[in-house]
Design a protein around this motif. Structure first.
Motif, PDB file in Angstrom:
ATOM      1  N   TYR A  47      -3.198  -7.806 -41.749  1.00  8.52           N
ATOM      2  CA  TYR A  47      -3.950  -7.382 -40.560  1.00  8.52           C
ATOM      3  C   TYR A  47      -3.061  -6.598 -39.593  1.00  8.52           C
ATOM      4  N   ASN A  48      -1.792  -7.043 -39.464  1.00  4.84           N
ATOM      5  CA  ASN A  48      -0.844  -6.401 -38.544  1.00  4.84           C
ATOM      6  C   ASN A  48      -1.457  -6.307 -37.149  1.00  4.84           C
ATOM      7  N   GLY A  49      -2.006  -7.439 -36.687  1.00  7.39           N
ATOM      8  CA  GLY A  49      -2.774  -7.459 -35.453  1.00  7.39           C
ATOM      9  C   GLY A  49      -2.020  -7.022 -34.221  1.00  7.39           C
ATOM     10  N   ALA A  50      -0.722  -7.288 -34.151  1.00  5.30           N
ATOM     11  CA  ALA A  50       0.048  -6.916 -32.963  1.00  5.30           C
ATOM     12  C   ALA A  50       0.042  -5.409 -32.740  1.00  5.30           C
ATOM     13  N   GLU A  51      -0.095  -4.634 -33.810  1.00  2.00           N
ATOM     14  CA  GLU A  51      -0.119  -3.176 -33.671  1.00  2.00           C
ATOM     15  C   GLU A  51      -1.529  -2.598 -33.763  1.00  2.00           C
ATOM     16  N   THR A  52      -2.413  -3.301 -34.512  1.00  2.00           N
ATOM     17  CA  THR A  52      -3.724  -2.712 -34.795  1.00  2.00           C
ATOM     18  C   THR A  52      -4.881  -3.424 -34.110  1.00  2.00           C
ATOM     19  N   GLY A  53      -4.691  -4.687 -33.692  1.00  2.07           N
ATOM     20  CA  GLY A  53      -5.780  -5.463 -33.131  1.00  2.07           C
ATOM     21  C   GLY A  53      -6.780  -5.948 -34.170  1.00  2.07           C
ATOM     22  N   ALA A 193      -6.328  -4.985 -20.393  1.00  3.58           N
ATOM     23  CA  ALA A 193      -4.925  -5.424 -20.413  1.00  3.58           C
ATOM     24  C   ALA A 193      -4.709  -6.570 -21.392  1.00  3.58           C
ATOM     25  N   GLY A 194      -3.533  -6.559 -22.035  1.00  2.00           N
ATOM     26  CA  GLY A 194      -3.196  -7.628 -22.959  1.00  2.00           C
ATOM     27  C   GLY A 194      -3.155  -8.989 -22.293  1.00  2.00           C
ATOM     28  N   THR A 195      -2.705  -9.024 -21.039  1.00  4.78           N
ATOM     29  CA  THR A 195      -2.671 -10.283 -20.291  1.00  4.78           C
ATOM     30  C   THR A 195      -4.080 -10.828 -20.105  1.00  4.78           C
ATOM     31  N   GLN A 196      -5.015  -9.959 -19.752  1.00  6.31           N
ATOM     32  CA  GLN A 196      -6.408 -10.381 -19.578  1.00  6.31           C
ATOM     33  C   GLN A 196      -6.994 -10.899 -20.886  1.00  6.31           C
ATOM     34  N   ARG A 197      -6.722 -10.196 -21.969  1.00  7.46           N
ATOM     35  CA  ARG A 197      -7.264 -10.614 -23.267  1.00  7.46           C
ATOM     36  C   ARG A 197      -6.704 -11.963 -23.685  1.00  7.46           C
ATOM     37  N   THR A 198      -5.416 -12.179 -23.446  1.00 10.74           N
ATOM     38  CA  THR A 198      -4.805 -13.456 -23.796  1.00 10.74           C
ATOM     39  C   THR A 198      -5.393 -14.595 -22.982  1.00 10.74           C
ATOM     40  N   ASN A 199      -5.516 -14.385 -21.674  1.00  7.19           N
ATOM     41  CA  ASN A 199      -6.099 -15.420 -20.815  1.00  7.19           C
ATOM     42  C   ASN A 199      -7.522 -15.772 -21.258  1.00  7.19           C
ATOM     43  N   SER A 213      -0.322 -15.803 -34.258  1.00  8.35           N
ATOM     44  CA  SER A 213      -0.736 -14.472 -34.700  1.00  8.35           C
ATOM     45  C   SER A 213      -1.985 -14.016 -33.965  1.00  8.35           C
ATOM     46  N   ALA A 214      -2.875 -14.952 -33.598  1.00  4.69           N
ATOM     47  CA  ALA A 214      -4.074 -14.582 -32.845  1.00  4.69           C
ATOM     48  C   ALA A 214      -3.701 -14.117 -31.440  1.00  4.69           C
ATOM     49  N   VAL A 215      -2.695 -14.764 -30.838  1.00  7.42           N
ATOM     50  CA  VAL A 215      -2.229 -14.336 -29.519  1.00  7.42           C
ATOM     51  C   VAL A 215      -1.643 -12.938 -29.608  1.00  7.42           C
ATOM     52  N   ARG A 216      -0.838 -12.694 -30.624  1.00  9.77           N
ATOM     53  CA  ARG A 216      -0.252 -11.365 -30.794  1.00  9.77           C
ATOM     54  C   ARG A 216      -1.336 -10.309 -30.987  1.00  9.77           C
ATOM     55  N   ALA A 219      -3.232  -9.724 -27.623  1.00 13.87           N
ATOM     56  CA  ALA A 219      -2.296  -9.116 -26.667  1.00 13.87           C
ATOM     57  C   ALA A 219      -1.799  -7.763 -27.153  1.00 13.87           C
ATOM     58  N   MET A 220      -1.882  -7.562 -28.494  1.00 14.85           N
ATOM     59  CA  MET A 220      -1.297  -6.397 -29.142  1.00 14.85           C
ATOM     60  C   MET A 220       0.165  -6.262 -28.746  1.00 14.85           C
ATOM     61  N   GLN A 221       0.862  -7.380 -28.941  1.00 15.02           N
ATOM     62  CA  GLN A 221       2.280  -7.480 -28.596  1.00 15.02           C
ATOM     63  C   GLN A 221       2.913  -8.523 -29.504  1.00 15.02           C
ATOM     64  N   LEU A 222       4.139  -8.284 -29.943  1.00 12.52           N
ATOM     65  CA  LEU A 222       4.809  -9.209 -30.855  1.00 12.52           C
ATOM     66  C   LEU A 222       5.251 -10.492 -30.169  1.00 12.52           C
ATOM     67  N   ASP A 223       5.601 -10.412 -28.881  1.00 18.32           N
ATOM     68  CA  ASP A 223       6.141 -11.573 -28.180  1.00 18.32           C
ATOM     69  C   ASP A 223       4.997 -12.448 -27.657  1.00 18.32           C
ATOM     70  N   ASP A 224       4.472 -13.329 -28.501  1.00 17.40           N
ATOM     71  CA  ASP A 224       3.366 -14.190 -28.082  1.00 17.40           C
ATOM     72  C   ASP A 224       3.814 -15.183 -27.016  1.00 17.40           C
ATOM     73  N   GLN A 225       5.072 -15.627 -27.063  1.00 16.34           N
ATOM     74  CA  GLN A 225       5.539 -16.610 -26.090  1.00 16.34           C
ATOM     75  C   GLN A 225       5.518 -16.042 -24.667  1.00 16.34           C
ATOM     76  N   LYS A 226       5.818 -14.756 -24.529  1.00 16.45           N
ATOM     77  CA  LYS A 226       5.791 -14.129 -23.213  1.00 16.45           C
ATOM     78  C   LYS A 226       4.391 -14.173 -22.618  1.00 16.45           C
ATOM     79  N   ARG A 227       3.366 -13.998 -23.460  1.00 17.44           N
ATOM     80  CA  ARG A 227       1.987 -13.999 -22.983  1.00 17.44           C
ATOM     81  C   ARG A 227       1.492 -15.400 -22.640  1.00 17.44           C
ATOM     82  N   VAL A 228       2.170 -16.440 -23.166  1.00 18.57           N
ATOM     83  CA  VAL A 228       1.692 -17.806 -22.972  1.00 18.57           C
ATOM     84  C   VAL A 228       2.439 -18.525 -21.861  1.00 18.57           C
ATOM     85  N   ARG A 229       3.753 -18.298 -21.722  1.00 20.40           N
ATOM     86  CA  ARG A 229       4.567 -19.127 -20.839  1.00 20.40           C
ATOM     87  C   ARG A 229       4.112 -19.061 -19.380  1.00 20.40           C
TER      88      ARG A 229
END
Length: 309
Positions: A47-53, A193-199, A213-216, A219-229
Motif C-alpha cells: 500500500y505504501n500508505g505514508a506516501e500514497t494514502g 492537514a495530517g494532524t487533523q486526519r490523525t486526530n 501503519s494506519a497512522v502513517r 498522516a501521510m508521514q513515516l513518523d507515526d510517533q510524532k503524530r501521536v505523542r
C-alpha cells in the motif's frame, strides 16, 4: 489484542520431507504470530500508505498486486532466516521449498522448477484480517492440465484438497481503515492537514486497535510517533475531549484495566475516559479512570499516561 491460534495438525502423511518442513515452521513460530506479522507487513509495504494514502487492495495497480508475492517471499526469508534453495526460494529443514502467494485461495501459479517439490502456499484477506499457510507436494496428479506461456500451472481440485494447512483463515493484526465505514474513512481523508486526519482517526476508532501503519497512512508521514505523542500530537489535542491514547509498548496494563483490546508493540488504542468514583478502572497519573459510556459526556481533561505506567 489479536489472538493467535494453534496450528492445524496436518493429516498423517507418507511424505517425510513435508512433515519435517512443517515441524521446522512450527518450531520457529508455534502460534503463527510471526507469520501473521509478515503478512500484515507485506500488505502495508505494498500500500505504501505514508506516501500514497492507500489502504485497500482495490487501490493497487495490477503490477503492484503481482509484486505482492515477491515481497511476501522476501519478508518471510528476512523474518525466519531461511536459506536460499538451489532452484526454489528456500531451503527449510534441509529441503527445497518454493514460496507462493495468491490473493485468491487455490490460484497459486506453480512453475516447472517446483514440479515434484514442496510448495509453501499462502493467501490472505485484509478486509477479513485473516491469512492461511500450507504445504503441498506438487505432484503431476495435483496439477491442472492447462498451463500458461511460461509453463506455469495451478492446482486442480484434487491438489487443492491435498494442501496440508498449517494455519487456515487465522487472524492477523487488522487494518482499522478497513474496519471503519467507508464514508467515515473518506471523511478523514478529506481533511487537509495530517494532524487533523490523525486526530480524527483516533476519535472515530475509539476502542479499536490502530496499527502504526494506519497512522502513517492518514498522516501521510513515516513518523507515526510524532503524530501521536503529547507534545503537539494527538494525545495533546484529544485529551481535552477525554481521550487517552495507549501504546502497546508502554500501556498494556492500562488497556487491560480499562477493559479494551490490548495493543501489541506496533499498535495504539484510543479510549475516552472519565474519572472513576472508586478503585475500579485504571490508575493513571495517580487517579482512577474508567472508560466512558457511549452517551456519557467527557467534562474533565484526560490524563497523559507515562511510559512506565
Amino acid at each position: 489484542m489479536t489472538t493467535f491460534v494453534a496450528p492445524i495438525d496436518p493429516p498423517d502423511s507418507a511424505d517425510t520431507e513435508l512433515d519435517e518442513v512443517v515441524a521446522e515452521i512450527l518450531r520457529l513460530d508455534p502460534d503463527g504470530s510471526r507469520w501473521a506479522a509478515v503478512v500484515r507487513h507485506t500488505y502495508d509495504m505494498i500500500y505504501n500508505g505514508a506516501e500514497t494514502g492507500r489502504y485497500r487492495w482495490d487501490q493497487l495497480m495490477k503490477t503492484e498486486k503481482t509484486h505482492f508475492g515477491t515481497l511476501f517471499e522476501i519478508n518471510a526469508q528476512r523474518e525466519f532466516g531461511f536459506d536460499g534453495g538451489d532452484e526454489t526460494d528456500y531451503r527449510i529443514a534441509g529441503h527445497q521449498v518454493d514460496a507462493k502467494w495468491s490473493q485468491k485461495k487455490g490460484s497459486w501459479m506453480l512453475p516447472p522448477e517446483v514440479f515434484g517439490r514442496l510448495a509453501l502456499v499462502a493467501t490472505g484477506n485484509d478486509e477479513r484480517s485473516e491469512w492461511s499457510l500450507g504445504l503441498i507436494r506438487v505432484n503431476a496428479e495435483y496439477r491442472s492440465a492447462s498451463s500458461n506461456r511460461d509453463m506455469k500451472s495451478t492446482l486442480n481440485a484434487l491438489g487443492r484438497s491435498k494442501v496440508h494447512w498449517i494455519w487456515h483463515e487465522a487472524p492477523m493484526p487488522s487494518n482499522v481503515l478497513l474496519q471503519l465505514p467507508r464514508a467515515t474513512v473518506d471523511a478523514i481523508f478529506e481533511l487537509k492537514a495530517g494532524t487533523q486526519r490523525t486526530n480524527q482517526l483516533f476519535r472515530v476508532a475509539e476502542g479499536q486497535l490502530v496499527h502504526r501503519s494506519a497512522v502513517r497512512t492518514v498522516a501521510m508521514q513515516l513518523d507515526d510517533q510524532k503524530r501521536v505523542r503529547k507534545n503537539g500530537g494527538a494525545r495533546s489535542a484529544l485529551a481535552p475531549e477525554g481521550f487517552v491514547i495507549l501504546s502497546g509498548a508502554y500501556h498494556r496494563r492500562i488497556a487491560v484495566d480499562l477493559g479494551v483490546p490490548v495493543p501489541n508493540t506496533k499498535e495504539y488504542i484510543s479510549v475516552r475516559v472519565v474519572p472513576s468514583d472508586d478503585s475500579n478502572g485504571a490508575l493513571i497519573d495517580g487517579a482512577h479512570w474508567r472508560r466512558a459510556m457511549a452517551d456519557e459526556i467527557s467534562t474533565v481533561c484526560a490524563p497523559t499516561p507515562t511510559h512506565g505506567s
